[in-house]
Design an enzyme around this catalytic site. Structure first.
Site, PDB file in Angstrom:
ATOM      1  N   GLY A 256       0.546  -0.892  -0.139  1.00  0.00           N
ATOM      2  CA  GLY A 256      -0.257  -0.073   0.146  1.00  0.00           C
ATOM      3  C   GLY A 256       0.732   1.341   0.282  1.00  0.00           C
ATOM      4  O   GLY A 256       0.489   2.334   0.462  1.00  0.00           O
ATOM      5  N   HIS A 257       1.729   0.710  -0.048  1.00  0.00           N
ATOM      6  CA  HIS A 257       2.973   2.260  -0.360  1.00  0.00           C
ATOM      7  C   HIS A 257       3.551   3.084  -1.652  1.00  0.00           C
ATOM      8  O   HIS A 257       4.095   4.227  -1.352  1.00  0.00           O
ATOM      9  CB  HIS A 257       4.456   1.824   0.078  1.00  0.00           C
ATOM     10  CG  HIS A 257       4.532   1.673   1.403  1.00  0.00           C
ATOM     11  ND1 HIS A 257       4.822   2.927   2.478  1.00  0.00           N
ATOM     12  CD2 HIS A 257       4.111   0.323   2.563  1.00  0.00           C
ATOM     13  CE1 HIS A 257       4.722   1.795   3.959  1.00  0.00           C
ATOM     14  NE2 HIS A 257       4.367   0.789   3.759  1.00  0.00           N
TER      15      HIS A 257
ATOM     16  N   CYS B 179      11.553   0.921   5.114  1.00  0.00           N
ATOM     17  CA  CYS B 179      10.938   1.141   5.685  1.00  0.00           C
ATOM     18  C   CYS B 179      10.257  -0.157   6.190  1.00  0.00           C
ATOM     19  O   CYS B 179      10.089  -1.274   4.828  1.00  0.00           O
ATOM     20  CB  CYS B 179       9.438   1.727   4.717  1.00  0.00           C
ATOM     21  SG  CYS B 179       8.066   2.785   5.712  1.00  0.00           S
TER      22      CYS B 179
ATOM     23  N   GLY C 197       5.321  -3.638   1.682  1.00  0.00           N
ATOM     24  CA  GLY C 197       5.184  -4.712   0.880  1.00  0.00           C
ATOM     25  C   GLY C 197       6.719  -5.216  -0.260  1.00  0.00           C
ATOM     26  O   GLY C 197       7.435  -5.031  -0.997  1.00  0.00           O
TER      27      GLY C 197
ATOM     28  N   GLY D 153       4.988  -5.116  -4.626  1.00  0.00           N
ATOM     29  CA  GLY D 153       6.015  -4.531  -5.383  1.00  0.00           C
ATOM     30  C   GLY D 153       7.520  -3.247  -5.206  1.00  0.00           C
ATOM     31  O   GLY D 153       7.792  -2.885  -6.220  1.00  0.00           O
ATOM     32  N   HIS D 154       7.855  -3.477  -4.478  1.00  0.00           N
ATOM     33  CA  HIS D 154       9.328  -3.052  -4.039  1.00  0.00           C
ATOM     34  C   HIS D 154      10.373  -3.785  -4.788  1.00  0.00           C
ATOM     35  O   HIS D 154      10.956  -3.288  -5.749  1.00  0.00           O
ATOM     36  CB  HIS D 154       9.649  -3.137  -2.384  1.00  0.00           C
ATOM     37  CG  HIS D 154      10.970  -3.031  -1.556  1.00  0.00           C
ATOM     38  ND1 HIS D 154      11.882  -1.018  -1.566  1.00  0.00           N
ATOM     39  CD2 HIS D 154      12.305  -3.758  -1.584  1.00  0.00           C
ATOM     40  CE1 HIS D 154      12.488  -0.895  -1.203  1.00  0.00           C
ATOM     41  NE2 HIS D 154      13.465  -2.640  -1.323  1.00  0.00           N
TER      42      HIS D 154
ATOM     43  N   TYR E 251      16.230   0.146  -2.889  1.00  0.00           N
ATOM     44  CA  TYR E 251      17.563   0.470  -3.182  1.00  0.00           C
ATOM     45  C   TYR E 251      17.529   0.228  -1.430  1.00  0.00           C
ATOM     46  O   TYR E 251      16.236   0.612  -0.794  1.00  0.00           O
ATOM     47  CB  TYR E 251      17.852   0.915  -2.922  1.00  0.00           C
ATOM     48  CG  TYR E 251      17.160   2.338  -3.016  1.00  0.00           C
ATOM     49  CD1 TYR E 251      17.905   3.281  -1.810  1.00  0.00           C
ATOM     50  CD2 TYR E 251      16.120   3.427  -3.097  1.00  0.00           C
ATOM     51  CE1 TYR E 251      17.559   4.374  -1.423  1.00  0.00           C
ATOM     52  CE2 TYR E 251      15.756   4.270  -2.716  1.00  0.00           C
ATOM     53  CZ  TYR E 251      16.241   5.035  -2.486  1.00  0.00           C
ATOM     54  OH  TYR E 251      16.130   5.863  -1.280  1.00  0.00           O
TER      55      TYR E 251
ATOM     56  N   ILE F  36       2.428 -10.581  -9.512  1.00  0.00           N
ATOM     57  CA  ILE F  36       3.650 -11.741  -8.185  1.00  0.00           C
ATOM     58  C   ILE F  36       3.698 -12.034  -7.383  1.00  0.00           C
ATOM     59  O   ILE F  36       2.232 -10.894  -6.562  1.00  0.00           O
ATOM     60  CB  ILE F  36       4.780 -10.218  -8.156  1.00  0.00           C
ATOM     61  CG1 ILE F  36       5.007  -9.315  -9.496  1.00  0.00           C
ATOM     62  CG2 ILE F  36       5.579 -11.067  -7.789  1.00  0.00           C
ATOM     63  CD1 ILE F  36       6.020 -10.252 -10.318  1.00  0.00           C
TER      64      ILE F  36
ATOM     65  N   TYR G 272       8.846   5.055  -6.600  1.00  0.00           N
ATOM     66  CA  TYR G 272       8.748   6.442  -6.451  1.00  0.00           C
ATOM     67  C   TYR G 272       8.006   7.624  -7.948  1.00  0.00           C
ATOM     68  O   TYR G 272       7.977   8.394  -7.848  1.00  0.00           O
ATOM     69  CB  TYR G 272       9.946   7.579  -6.129  1.00  0.00           C
ATOM     70  CG  TYR G 272      11.089   7.150  -5.059  1.00  0.00           C
ATOM     71  CD1 TYR G 272      11.075   6.381  -3.349  1.00  0.00           C
ATOM     72  CD2 TYR G 272      12.045   7.491  -4.410  1.00  0.00           C
ATOM     73  CE1 TYR G 272      11.420   5.586  -3.064  1.00  0.00           C
ATOM     74  CE2 TYR G 272      13.408   7.670  -3.697  1.00  0.00           C
ATOM     75  CZ  TYR G 272      12.262   6.404  -2.347  1.00  0.00           C
ATOM     76  OH  TYR G 272      13.473   6.155  -2.002  1.00  0.00           O
TER      77      TYR G 272
END
Length: 582
Positions: free
Chosen positions: A122-123, A185, A189, A192-193, A199, A250, A488
């Site tokens: 959710g980021h 952080c 999740g 998505g990361h 990084y 994914i 971002y």
């Protein structure tokens, strides 16, 4: 590739004049604008029950009439800009607990003309994992959070709904000398990361999270469950930095773990302008990307009350006795002392970087509802927020910092930051085309801009403030294109249309995120999702110009879909120039 003609294209729009079926992209999505007026949730729910192998699917479905709908929707929303009464809401939220439920959600969304948004943590900075302007369904992966660590093989399978904090915790359970080079952080999740690159403080030693992936599980637009071997190397390449939501869902990553020392050293040193912060940051620009790859020092510029400060945050993969001579030799301007440093284990440094206090339990890393953000001291992930990114290839002139400070002294700059993230080391050794993430050699550091505020009514002026700061930085950052970072996400750099978007139009933002890799991403998208089922405001578009579907009248019917295979032709710039199915 074979695909169902009628499962994607409404039969009413197929005009069978001969044995050829011609259809435009606008036709494919033409019905979406009227779905809200005529949509019956029960039809979708019946479809899910019919196509799921799991009889308990009703337990993971939330419609607007469900008592838990709002709590499930809002649980993972980190950016309150996308949690207002006017924010579009999904018809249905599916929180699958197994693969068959994802496959059913894909199939039924296609059948009933609904878009799918895929959420792991959710980021998403622009809310694209849980907001759409057209009727949509959220596939929320929070129940798919299993992690299996093989310390002997130095790998781990991590499901897409697991958070980075959970991953790091489970790794440390098995070994104190293994880690993973992901972000700070803990509630981000993994799905998505990693798909956007990902990084953290070990990027100079080991590269990005996406550089350390050895296998993946994905469900494509046809509902097929694929691993690296069955998806092929092109698709496996695309999802490791190209944004997985463009290509499928994914389900899990197999990550390569990295060796970390028993002792790492952490320091956090703040310098004000009166303590020569500007001159120290200026020198940092010349040396930080040249440090030994074990040393990572990032700088955060922010305002504390009425004073600008520079916060130097570091993790060194080794002990303090080895660190201090390095600092005296290469960066004496900071004036680092032994008292500034704390030795700890790698997992303790993860906890500290996440913003948790000394002595707090490591179990906090398992809490996906934690509000610690790993960026701003005492900051929170849950607030109104806008972010942007830049890449710097030459040091910014020392006098340019005065203009930056002037922006921060404005009212909207009170809770804002610029994080300067050093590159070099491993990041300069990996080719721009190794993965879709192209920002490698030649970049001395990345800038992460952010601003927080407390109420919806103040959103526009804070967003405008950040845009002014971003505009001020134009002369000092990368050009042609001015590069950006997909994790971002920033819709200011360009968006797709709700209907047809040409590759040329999408390249306005695509080249900023992916540079020349955007062309290959278009190739992959065209092969694996030619009808653009997995789409959002910044998804990779397929080439659908001159779309031609050849399907004999006797077989192109709702009851007996034809099989179609895409063929590509390239123009002189390397883009596919025409696209047909045969």
């Amino acid at each position: 590739m074979k695909s169902s003609c009628t499962s994607i294209i409404p039969f009413a729009f197929i005009l069978l004049l001969s044995y050829d079926c011609w259809v435009t992209f606008a036709n494919i999505h033409a019905t979406s604008s009227v779905l809200d007026d005529h949509y019956d949730d029960n039809l979708f729910l019946d479809c899910l029950s019919l196509h799921s192998d799991n009889a308990s699917i009703s337990e993971v479905i939330y419609t607007k009439s469900h008592s838990s709908y709002s709590s499930v929707l809002n649980f993972s929303i980190q950016n309150f800009r996308f949690s207002t009464p006017n924010t579009p809401k999904p018809h249905v939220i599916v929180t699958p607990s197994d693969v068959s439920q994802i496959q059913a959600a894909i199939k039924c969304s296609q059948k009933h003309g609904l878009e799918v948004r895929i959420r792991s943590g959710g980021h998403d900075f622009e809310g694209l994992s849980f907001v759409s302007e057209v009727p949509f369904v959220i596939i929320d992966l929070l129940n798919l959070s299993e992690i299996s660590v093989d310390a002997e093989e130095q790998t781990a399978w991590v499901q897409a709904g697991a958070t980075l904090g959970q991953l790091y915790y489970r790794i440390a359970e098995k070994s104190k000398n293994l880690g993973f080079p992901g972000g700070l952080c803990p509630t981000v999740g993994a799905g998505g990361h990693i798909s956007g690159g990902g990084y953290g403080v070990m990027l100079r030693k080991f590269g990005l999270a996406a550089d350390n992936i050895v296998d993946a599980h994905l469900i494509d637009a046809k509902g097929r469950f694929l691993d690296r071997k069955s998806m092929g190397e092109d698709l496996f390449w695309a999802i490791r930095g190209g944004g997985g939501a463009s290509f499928g869902v994914i389900v899990a990553w197999k990550v390569r773990l990295v060796t970390v020392p028993s002792t790492v050293t952490r320091f956090l040193v703040t310098r004000s302008l009166d303590q020569n912060a500007t001159e120290i940051v200026h020198k940092w620009q010349y040396v930080a990307h040249k440090f030994h790859e074990d040393l990572f020092i990032e700088v955060t510029l922010s305002r504390v009350n009425s004073m600008m400060v520079a916060i130097f945050s570091s993790v060194f993969l080794g002990g303090v006795d080895r660190l201090l001579p390095m600092m005296r030799e290469s960066f004496p301007e900071l004036g680092l002392t032994k008292e500034d440093c704390t030795e700890m284990s790698w997992i303790e440094s993860v906890q500290n970087l996440a913003g948790f206090g000394k002595g707090q339990s490591l179990d906090l890393l398992l809490d996906r509802d934690s509000q610690s953000n790993g960026v701003v001291v005492n900051g929170t992930t849950k607030a109104f927020f806008k972010g942007k990114a830049d890449y710097v290839k030459e040091p910014i002139p020392v006098n340019a910092f005065e203009g930056i400070y002037d922006k921060f002294y404005e009212e909207e700059g009170q809770i804002a930051f610029m994080v300067l993230v050093p590159y070099g080391g491993k990041m300069s050794e990996i080719s721009e085309s190794e993965t879709p993430y192209p920002h490698r050699a030649g970049n001395i550091y990345q800038i992460f801009y952010g601003v927080f505020w407390g109420e919806d009514g103040a959103s526009q002026r804070h967003i405008d403030w950040l845009r002014r700061l971003y505009s001020y930085m134009t002369p000092y950052v990368s050009k042609n294109p001015r590069a950006a970072y997909i994790n971002y996400r920033d819709l200011d750099v360009g968006t797709n249309n709700q209907g047809y978007t040409s590759v040329e139009q999408a390249s306005v933002w695509g080249n900023k995120y992916f540079k020349n890799n955007f062309k290959r991403l278009v190739h992959v998208k065209t092969m694996v999702d030619p009808h653009d089922f997995f789409r959002n405001e910044q998804s990779i578009p397929p080439l659908i110009d001159n779309l031609r579907i050849s399907c004999p009248e006797s077989t192109c019917s709702p009851s007996s879909p034809s099989e179609i295979t895409p063929l590509l032709r390239e123009d002189s710039n390397g883009f596919p120039s025409s696209y047909s199915f045969q």
